[in-house]
Scaffold this active site. Sequence first.
Site, mmCIF file in Angstrom:
data_model
loop_
_atom_site.group_PDB
_atom_site.id
_atom_site.type_symbol
_atom_site.label_atom_id
_atom_site.label_comp_id
_atom_site.label_asym_id
_atom_site.label_seq_id
_atom_site.Cartn_x
_atom_site.Cartn_y
_atom_site.Cartn_z
ATOM 1 N N GLY A 1 41.167 23.792 7.233
ATOM 2 C CA GLY A 1 42.320 23.049 6.721
ATOM 3 C C GLY A 1 42.870 23.652 5.434
ATOM 4 N N ASN B 1 48.867 20.067 1.586
ATOM 5 C CA ASN B 1 47.433 19.780 1.618
ATOM 6 C C ASN B 1 47.068 18.503 0.863
ATOM 7 O OD1 ASN B 1 46.353 21.565 3.385
ATOM 8 N ND2 ASN B 1 45.463 22.942 1.867
ATOM 9 N N TYR B 2 48.048 17.927 0.150
ATOM 10 C CA TYR B 2 47.848 16.578 -0.389
ATOM 11 C C TYR B 2 48.636 15.631 0.517
ATOM 12 C CZ TYR B 2 45.955 18.717 -4.653
ATOM 13 O OH TYR B 2 45.199 19.424 -5.554
HETATM 14 C C1 LIG Z 1 38.195 15.989 -3.203
HETATM 15 C C2 LIG Z 1 39.286 16.936 -2.762
HETATM 16 C C3 LIG Z 1 39.595 18.035 -3.560
HETATM 17 C C4 LIG Z 1 40.578 18.942 -3.171
HETATM 18 N N1 LIG Z 1 40.827 20.040 -3.952
HETATM 19 C C5 LIG Z 1 41.735 20.960 -3.535
HETATM 20 C C6 LIG Z 1 41.955 22.177 -4.265
HETATM 21 O O1 LIG Z 1 41.326 22.427 -5.280
HETATM 22 N N2 LIG Z 1 42.873 23.057 -3.795
HETATM 23 C C7 LIG Z 1 43.592 22.828 -2.657
HETATM 24 O O2 LIG Z 1 44.408 23.660 -2.281
HETATM 25 N N3 LIG Z 1 43.406 21.689 -1.955
HETATM 26 C C8 LIG Z 1 42.497 20.763 -2.353
HETATM 27 N N4 LIG Z 1 42.298 19.627 -1.603
HETATM 28 C C9 LIG Z 1 43.119 19.413 -0.396
HETATM 29 C C10 LIG Z 1 42.598 20.218 0.778
HETATM 30 O O3 LIG Z 1 43.092 21.540 0.699
HETATM 31 C C11 LIG Z 1 43.063 19.618 2.099
HETATM 32 O O4 LIG Z 1 42.581 18.315 2.215
HETATM 33 C C12 LIG Z 1 42.632 20.481 3.279
HETATM 34 O O5 LIG Z 1 43.410 20.124 4.398
HETATM 35 C C13 LIG Z 1 41.161 20.304 3.581
HETATM 36 O O6 LIG Z 1 40.746 21.070 4.670
HETATM 37 P P1 LIG Z 1 39.523 20.543 5.555
HETATM 38 O O7 LIG Z 1 39.246 21.558 6.592
HETATM 39 O O8 LIG Z 1 38.415 20.125 4.655
HETATM 40 O O9 LIG Z 1 40.148 19.219 6.156
HETATM 41 P P2 LIG Z 1 40.268 18.588 7.618
HETATM 42 O O10 LIG Z 1 40.418 17.120 7.367
HETATM 43 O O11 LIG Z 1 39.192 19.032 8.511
HETATM 44 O O12 LIG Z 1 41.636 19.186 8.148
HETATM 45 C C14 LIG Z 1 42.866 19.062 7.462
HETATM 46 C C15 LIG Z 1 44.021 19.341 8.423
HETATM 47 O O13 LIG Z 1 43.880 20.643 9.000
HETATM 48 C C16 LIG Z 1 43.649 20.544 10.413
HETATM 49 N N5 LIG Z 1 42.573 21.476 10.738
HETATM 50 C C17 LIG Z 1 41.280 21.443 10.297
HETATM 51 N N6 LIG Z 1 40.596 22.476 10.801
HETATM 52 C C18 LIG Z 1 41.460 23.187 11.548
HETATM 53 C C19 LIG Z 1 41.339 24.372 12.320
HETATM 54 N N7 LIG Z 1 40.179 25.015 12.412
HETATM 55 N N8 LIG Z 1 42.413 24.820 12.990
HETATM 56 C C20 LIG Z 1 43.594 24.174 12.918
HETATM 57 N N9 LIG Z 1 43.776 23.039 12.199
HETATM 58 C C21 LIG Z 1 42.721 22.561 11.515
HETATM 59 C C22 LIG Z 1 43.270 19.109 10.658
HETATM 60 O O14 LIG Z 1 43.566 18.709 11.962
HETATM 61 C C23 LIG Z 1 44.078 18.386 9.607
HETATM 62 O O15 LIG Z 1 45.412 18.280 10.035
HETATM 63 C C24 LIG Z 1 41.306 18.717 -1.970
HETATM 64 C C25 LIG Z 1 40.979 17.611 -1.174
HETATM 65 C C26 LIG Z 1 39.984 16.723 -1.558
HETATM 66 C C27 LIG Z 1 39.674 15.544 -0.693
#
Ligand SMILES: Cc1cc2nc3c(=O)[nH]c(=O)nc-3n(C[C@H](O)[C@H](O)[C@H](O)COP(=O)(O)OP(=O)(O)OC[C@H]3O[C@@H](n4cnc5c(N)ncnc54)[C@H](O)[C@@H]3O)c2cc1C
Length: 509
Positions: free
Chosen positions: A173, A458-459
């Site tokens: 993500g 991403n937010y």
């Molecule tokens: C505590 C916290 C701190 C954060 N700090 C930062 C930061 O410092 N910098 C920053 O840029 N962002 C930050 N974020 C935001 C973060 O980048 C997004 O929440 C990001 O989408 C997280 O990715 P994930 O794989 O963990 O999430 P997921 O919830 O798994 O996925 C997020 C989105 O991407 C899709 N997705 C996931 N995996 C795939 C894949 N393999 N292929 C296609 N689509 C996929 C999902 O369906 C969903 O739409 C933060 C978030 C939180 C909760």
Amino acid sequence: MSSLRFILVLLISLTPFSSSQQIQETFHQCLSNIQTPNSFFTKNDTNFISILNSRAINLRFTTQSTPKPESIFTPSNESHIQSAVICAKKLGIHIRIRSGGHDYEGVSYTSVTGPTFVVIDLSKMRAVNVDLADNSVWVEAGATIGEVYYRVAEKSKTVGIPGSICTSLGVGGLVSGGGYGSLMRKYGLLGDNVIDARIVNANGKILDRKSMGEDVFWAIRGGGGGSFGIIVSWKLKLVPVPATVTVFNVPRTLEQGATKILYKWQQVAPNFDEDLFVRAFISRTSDKTLSTTYQALFLGRGDRLLEIMNAGFPELGVKKEDFIEMSWIESVMFIGAYPLNTPPSVLLDGKPRSLNYFKAKSDFVKEVIPESGLEGLWKIMLEEGSPFIIWNPYGGIMSKISESSIPFPHRNGILFKIQYYSSWMDSGMEDKYVSMNRKVYEYMTKYVSKSPREAYVNYRDLDLGINGESNVNWGINYFKDNFSKLRKIKSKFDPSNFFRHEQSIPVLK
Ligand SMILES: Cc1cc2nc3c(=O)[nH]c(=O)nc-3n(C[C@H](O)[C@H](O)[C@H](O)COP(=O)(O)OP(=O)(O)OC[C@H]3O[C@@H](n4cnc5c(N)ncnc54)[C@H](O)[C@@H]3O)c2cc1C
Ligand SMILES: *[C@@H]1O[C@H](CO)[C@@H](O)[C@H](O)[C@H]1NC(C)=O
Ligand SMILES: *[C@@H]1O[C@H](CO)[C@@H](O)[C@H](O)[C@H]1NC(C)=O
Ligand SMILES: *[C@@H]1O[C@H](CO)[C@@H](O)[C@H](O)[C@H]1NC(C)=O
């Protein structure tokens, strides 16, 4: 792969079904050529909820009333992902894709608007292969960025990777939405540093950069997750970092002149040397007062940092004693808010620091907010209770990269990004905290970007709009004019809209 057997299973199971139980049974049968144990979980399994919640970061979407998937599939290799897509497509099953599970609105593991669905969870796919000679790393989507940091630093003290502040995010993500961290003023976003990718499309085919083509490769580096396919892995660029970097964390209360200091911060932080990243936090420390904190990463030693600070930002009054010199990986831990001297190997656990209920929103600022504007913000924060507010400086290389380079359009002219982050620990407090968050956001309207009011994908913020409603302007907030190019690419690459969620890129009508 035993594709013949696979097709046979498909044909046999292609009978219409009505109940959710049938959905899981048919999906399970279709995947029965996959012999890996512990890869398929249904509501009947006693560990279903613990698997579901293992990567569900926002407690708002882990309540009893949160819509749950019918089943969770955890592939352990590419061909498992292909099978899952082929089965889901043939059977008409709606899927959600999860890597790290940090989605702000939980769209990777719940569906507020959708029909019944299953989750494809990539938490078993987390290989990280560093190639120092090639200055690159191949990372599977289910790895957390902290694991990547650790594996890179293990190989060398003088290479790093522009990642994120928080260490438990999934790279699936994170990179899909851009992905920023404290190296962004020097090296840009993670999305700016992708060399190649492997993705499974809606027909279950694996494509790399060459076979997906430059349009799709453009779209997946910032157009947001869950719209084009399942990212299996990314090839990311490594960047040089000095063996010794310097960090600080300096608080200043209102009584210590925080208003004037933050006013000045807005003018200097976006214009500092690219080696310096100084962000600011604003928090309500009691119902009477507030504090600001300045947190920095400098790609160099303390003596040079002191010169830069004294010349450009004497109002902050930092001293040499405020600085800590350390390695880049230690700075990752420091910025990620781990207690000093925590061993970096904890990053391999891939666990978030803490879990809570939260709602957040974002803004981009193009003009310095006057002191009177800040005073108004203090007033509303003290009256209403308040989100934790984070200001991240832009400028540096962020101003030099074209708005069309990847879908992320917030570049030249942006001074800083704001995040309003409200969190609470008691499920009953949701209405109170969410409305407080929205009030502060409303107050800020006149000080932030307009037409569109820009936001960071991403937010994710469903207040901006949800697919299916007539308003798809949410896409303009995140991508500005790049949204129409994203829609064109989506319409060509996934015309049946197989990959979708509340804010996936909509196909053109
Ligand atoms: C505590 C916290 C701190 C954060 N700090 C930062 C930061 O410092 N910098 C920053 O840029 N962002 C930050 N974020 C935001 C973060 O980048 C997004 O929440 C990001 O989408 C997280 O990715 P994930 O794989 O963990 O999430 P997921 O919830 O798994 O996925 C997020 C989105 O991407 C899709 N997705 C996931 N995996 C795939 C894949 N393999 N292929 C296609 N689509 C996929 C999902 O369906 C969903 O739409 C933060 C978030 C939180 C909760
Ligand atoms: C994926 O795992 C299966 C076992 O479930 C194995 O038979 C297959 O060879 C693996 N495929 C790849 C591409 O590694
Ligand atoms: C789930 O449990 C019910 C009864 O408790 C049973 O009828 C059903 O077959 C089970 N479903 C699966 C997919 O195991
Ligand atoms: C990307 O968005 C920017 C900002 O709106 C716009 O100027 C540019 O033309 C867009 N690029 C493409 C290729 O659509």
